[in-house]
Design an enzyme around this catalytic site. Structure first.
Site, PDB file in Angstrom:
ATOM      1  N   VAL A  55       0.841  -1.206   0.000  1.00  0.00           N
ATOM      2  CA  VAL A  55       0.000   0.000   0.000  1.00  0.00           C
ATOM      3  C   VAL A  55       0.873   1.252   0.000  1.00  0.00           C
ATOM      4  O   VAL A  55       0.599   2.210  -0.727  1.00  0.00           O
ATOM      5  CB  VAL A  55      -0.957  -0.013   1.214  1.00  0.00           C
ATOM      6  CG1 VAL A  55      -1.681   1.320   1.345  1.00  0.00           C
ATOM      7  CG2 VAL A  55      -1.964  -1.154   1.062  1.00  0.00           C
ATOM      8  N   ASN A  83      -0.591   5.273  14.574  1.00  0.00           N
ATOM      9  CA  ASN A  83       0.656   4.732  14.051  1.00  0.00           C
ATOM     10  C   ASN A  83       1.350   5.859  13.289  1.00  0.00           C
ATOM     11  O   ASN A  83       0.769   6.462  12.393  1.00  0.00           O
ATOM     12  CB  ASN A  83       0.326   3.536  13.142  1.00  0.00           C
ATOM     13  CG  ASN A  83       1.560   2.912  12.534  1.00  0.00           C
ATOM     14  OD1 ASN A  83       2.173   3.474  11.631  1.00  0.00           O
ATOM     15  ND2 ASN A  83       1.932   1.736  13.000  1.00  0.00           N
ATOM     16  N   ASN A 111       6.199   3.536  13.723  1.00  0.00           N
ATOM     17  CA  ASN A 111       6.378   2.520  12.685  1.00  0.00           C
ATOM     18  C   ASN A 111       7.765   2.668  12.057  1.00  0.00           C
ATOM     19  O   ASN A 111       7.966   3.485  11.170  1.00  0.00           O
ATOM     20  CB  ASN A 111       5.263   2.695  11.639  1.00  0.00           C
ATOM     21  CG  ASN A 111       5.338   1.688  10.524  1.00  0.00           C
ATOM     22  OD1 ASN A 111       6.234   0.847  10.493  1.00  0.00           O
ATOM     23  ND2 ASN A 111       4.418   1.759   9.593  1.00  0.00           N
ATOM     24  N   CYS A 114       7.960  -0.211   8.074  1.00  0.00           N
ATOM     25  CA  CYS A 114       7.171  -0.384   6.842  1.00  0.00           C
ATOM     26  C   CYS A 114       8.103  -0.766   5.700  1.00  0.00           C
ATOM     27  O   CYS A 114       9.025  -0.027   5.376  1.00  0.00           O
ATOM     28  CB  CYS A 114       6.420   0.888   6.475  1.00  0.00           C
ATOM     29  SG  CYS A 114       5.549   0.710   4.910  1.00  0.00           S
ATOM     30  N   LYS A 149       6.970  -0.253  16.796  1.00  0.00           N
ATOM     31  CA  LYS A 149       6.632  -1.458  16.018  1.00  0.00           C
ATOM     32  C   LYS A 149       7.859  -1.953  15.270  1.00  0.00           C
ATOM     33  O   LYS A 149       8.445  -1.217  14.471  1.00  0.00           O
ATOM     34  CB  LYS A 149       5.498  -1.144  15.036  1.00  0.00           C
ATOM     35  CG  LYS A 149       4.937  -2.371  14.326  1.00  0.00           C
ATOM     36  CD  LYS A 149       3.648  -2.025  13.583  1.00  0.00           C
ATOM     37  CE  LYS A 149       2.942  -3.254  13.039  1.00  0.00           C
ATOM     38  NZ  LYS A 149       1.650  -2.898  12.410  1.00  0.00           N
ATOM     39  N   GLY A 201      -0.789 -12.395   7.631  1.00  0.00           N
ATOM     40  CA  GLY A 201      -1.800 -13.454   7.655  1.00  0.00           C
ATOM     41  C   GLY A 201      -1.308 -14.673   8.403  1.00  0.00           C
ATOM     42  O   GLY A 201      -0.190 -14.698   8.945  1.00  0.00           O
ATOM     43  N   GLY A 227       0.758 -10.923  14.369  1.00  0.00           N
ATOM     44  CA  GLY A 227       1.263 -11.685  13.240  1.00  0.00           C
ATOM     45  C   GLY A 227       0.450 -12.951  13.087  1.00  0.00           C
ATOM     46  O   GLY A 227       0.722 -13.956  13.737  1.00  0.00           O
ATOM     47  N   THR A 250      -4.563  -8.786   9.720  1.00  0.00           N
ATOM     48  CA  THR A 250      -5.141  -9.280   8.468  1.00  0.00           C
ATOM     49  C   THR A 250      -6.454 -10.039   8.667  1.00  0.00           C
ATOM     50  O   THR A 250      -7.330 -10.004   7.800  1.00  0.00           O
ATOM     51  CB  THR A 250      -4.095 -10.164   7.762  1.00  0.00           C
ATOM     52  OG1 THR A 250      -2.910  -9.381   7.589  1.00  0.00           O
ATOM     53  CG2 THR A 250      -4.570 -10.634   6.406  1.00  0.00           C
TER      54      THR A 250
END
Lengths: 287, 259
Positions: A55, A83, A111, A114, A149, A201, A227, A250
């Site tokens: 994204v 975040n 964050n 990323c 994070k 996921g 996670g 997710t």
């Protein structure tokens, strides 16, 4: 129980399905000092038991958040964390200062992990020096709870976590997405416009669990595990590995009501095992 | 319109070489309000290959029978698994999702051309029904590679005249939808379109040249379906917009297509 940044929008996307007050809190979409359009389409590829995303921190910038989104999210009967992401230390600092002025935001999640923009913070999150520089600088100006994070795309995540702790982090959350890739063999083309992207996921859960376990042994500050969590059992595994809280990411896409189901499931587990405080599960793994 | 997560039961199924029609019934509660052009997110199963839900257009809603109809092209693991579902399968769906087609005002009776290509004809049945009920005059221009792609024609016929094209000439006029003579006749007041992108671009170009109002429905790859993940974005004149939330239906003037 928190919902993970980037998977829960600004909370309003889920209010048809759940009561946000049933959650410990929500972490809203990654916010940067300046607006970002994000990466080109395609940004997503499904993978076995997971997905890749690229994204690229699409958001309208912190000023837009303060003016247009904060008035709405500050009304929610739950904790709202922001975040914060950036390309330079100065960006992180300026963004954190603006969020600090918002009374109803009790914490930020920094964050530094990323993987989807060239200078999206992962450069900071993959070395002890990098994470110390950004966490230290933000710590000087940000006086509320500072969660950091962490990126799993490192050799020793425990070292990174200790560097964050030494630089003043109040807690660490992990893991952000794993750098991955998907190829369409028929077309000989990558499936993402950015070629590589972040994997999340169910498929990342074993990696996340291992990293939470390693980090929890290495630091004294609370560890927030995420996670691949999609059930109460998953969440409890993270607690046993050493997490004090968990985030759901997710799985929100697959079942928009999953977060509340996990909360209820943890309550059931505690009843079945005669556990009075969930906190007693943290690090209770028997080896 | 409130979005809901709801369990439905597969009560009827019809299969063609490339596609399957699934009629899903709500046994306990009325279906949520939904508009033509909106879609549903279908949970397929928990196999590794179908981790995410599958976004599928609303083909039709039969409110009396509490039935949601989905017309699904068998393209990958998810849609093939759906085609294999036995009757009575419990199907979990999230809906209604997305921004629907814009209906004309009921007071002004308009001539509407509904152009569908391949499985893109799916959302046009419910749209045609709603237009017909409101006293407008829908006409369907449906195209496919061959006659196998032109399905549910008996249903479409109830709401308007049919114009058909196939690339191999096995039904209707031979060629693409843009080759159909109906486009040379009097201009419609509105064009609604859904199909493969090259076909929608061609229809958008026709509309632009004639100065006609035109909406198209996109099918960018999605994850959440509710505007949370920002994966399915389309580049519009207003920047990146989520196809699942601000679409799937866009006016062609919103898009940055080369038309």
């Amino acid at each position: 129980m928190l919902t993970a940044s980037g998977t829960f929008g600004y909370g309003r996307e889920y209010t048809d399905f759940i009561d946000l007050s049933d959650l410990g809190g929500i972490i809203v979409k990654g916010t940067t000092l300046h607006p970002r359009e994000g990466n080109a389409y395609p940004r997503m590829a499904e993978t076995p038991s997971g997905m890749l995303n690229a994204v690229g921190l699409q958001n309208k910038g912190v000023d837009y958040f303060v003016e247009h989104i904060y008035p709405e999210v500050s009304q929610y009967d739950t904790r709202v964390l922001v975040n914060v992401s950036g390309s330079t230390v100065d960006d992180y600092v300026a963004c954190a200062e603006k969020i600090q002025a918002l009374d109803k935001i009790p914490a930020i999640e920094l964050n530094v992990s990323c993987p989807n923009v060239k200078q999206g913070g992962m450069a900071f999150g993959v070395s002890c020096e990098g994470i110390a520089s950004v966490v230290g600088a933000v710590r000087k100006v940000y006086h509320k709870h500072l969660m950091v994070k962490l990126s799993p795309n490192v050799t020793s995540i425990a070292d990174i976590a200790m560097a964050a702790e030494a630089a003043g982090a109040d807690s660490v959350s992990l893991i952000n997405t794993l750098l991955g890739m998907s190829i369409d063999a028929e077309k000989r083309r990558p499936r993402l416009s950015t070629v590589t992207g972040g994997l999340s996921g169910a498929c990342v859960k074993p990696v996340a669990l291992r990293m939470v376990w390693q980090v929890a042994k290495a630091v004294k500050i609370p560890v927030i595990g995420l996670g691949g969590i999609s059930s109460a059992t998953d969440a409890i595994e993270f607690l046993l590995a050493g997490a004090s809280a968990v985030q759901i990411g997710t799985a929100n896409f697959i079942d928009p009501a999953v977060s509340v189901k996990v909360v209820r499931g943890i309550e059931d587990y505690c009843e079945r095992h005669h556990i009075e405080a969930v906190s007693s599960l943290t690090g209770a793994l028997e080896i | 319109m409130t979005k809901r997560i709801i369990d439905l039961r597969l009560v009827e199924k019809r299969e063609w070489p490339q596609a399957v029609l699934l009629k899903l019934r709500s046994d306990v509660e009325p279906l949520p309000e939904a508009a033509p052009g909106q879609f549903v997110q279908v949970r397929v199963d928990q196999s590794p290959a179908t981790y995410l839900r599958r976004p599928i257009s609303i083909h039709f809603i039969d409110r009396e029978r509490r039935e949601l109809w989905l017309l699904v092209r068998k393209v990958g693991a998810g849609t093939r698994a759906m085609a294999d579902w036995p009757l009575q399968t419990r199907v979990n769906v999230v809906f209604p999702l997305g921004h629907p087609y814009t209906l004309p005002k009921a007071s002004k009776k308009e001539r509407c051309l509904l152009v569908g290509g391949g499985i893109g004809l799916a959302p046009l049945l419910y749209l045609g029904k709603m237009l017909h009920e409101q006293g407008h005059h829908p006409m369907f221009l449906l195209g496919g590679r061959s006659a196998d792609d032109l399905i549910q024609l008996n249903e479409f016929e109830q709401y308007g005249e049919l114009c058909l094209t196939t690339e191999d000439g096995s039904a209707g006029i031979k060629g693409l939808v843009t080759a159909h003579p109906v486009l040379q006749g009097p201009s419609p007041d509105r064009i609604y379109c859904c199909g493969p992108k090259p076909m929608m671009v061609a229809v958008a170009r026709y509309a632009r040249q004639k100065g006609l109002w035109c909406e198209v429905s996109l099918e960018n790859t999605m994850a959440c379906g509710i505007g949370a993940c920002l994966c399915c974005v389309e580049d519009t004149v207003e920047g990146h917009r989520c196809v699942c939330q601000e679409g799937p239906v866009f006016n062609i003037n919103q898009l940055k297509w080369q038309i």
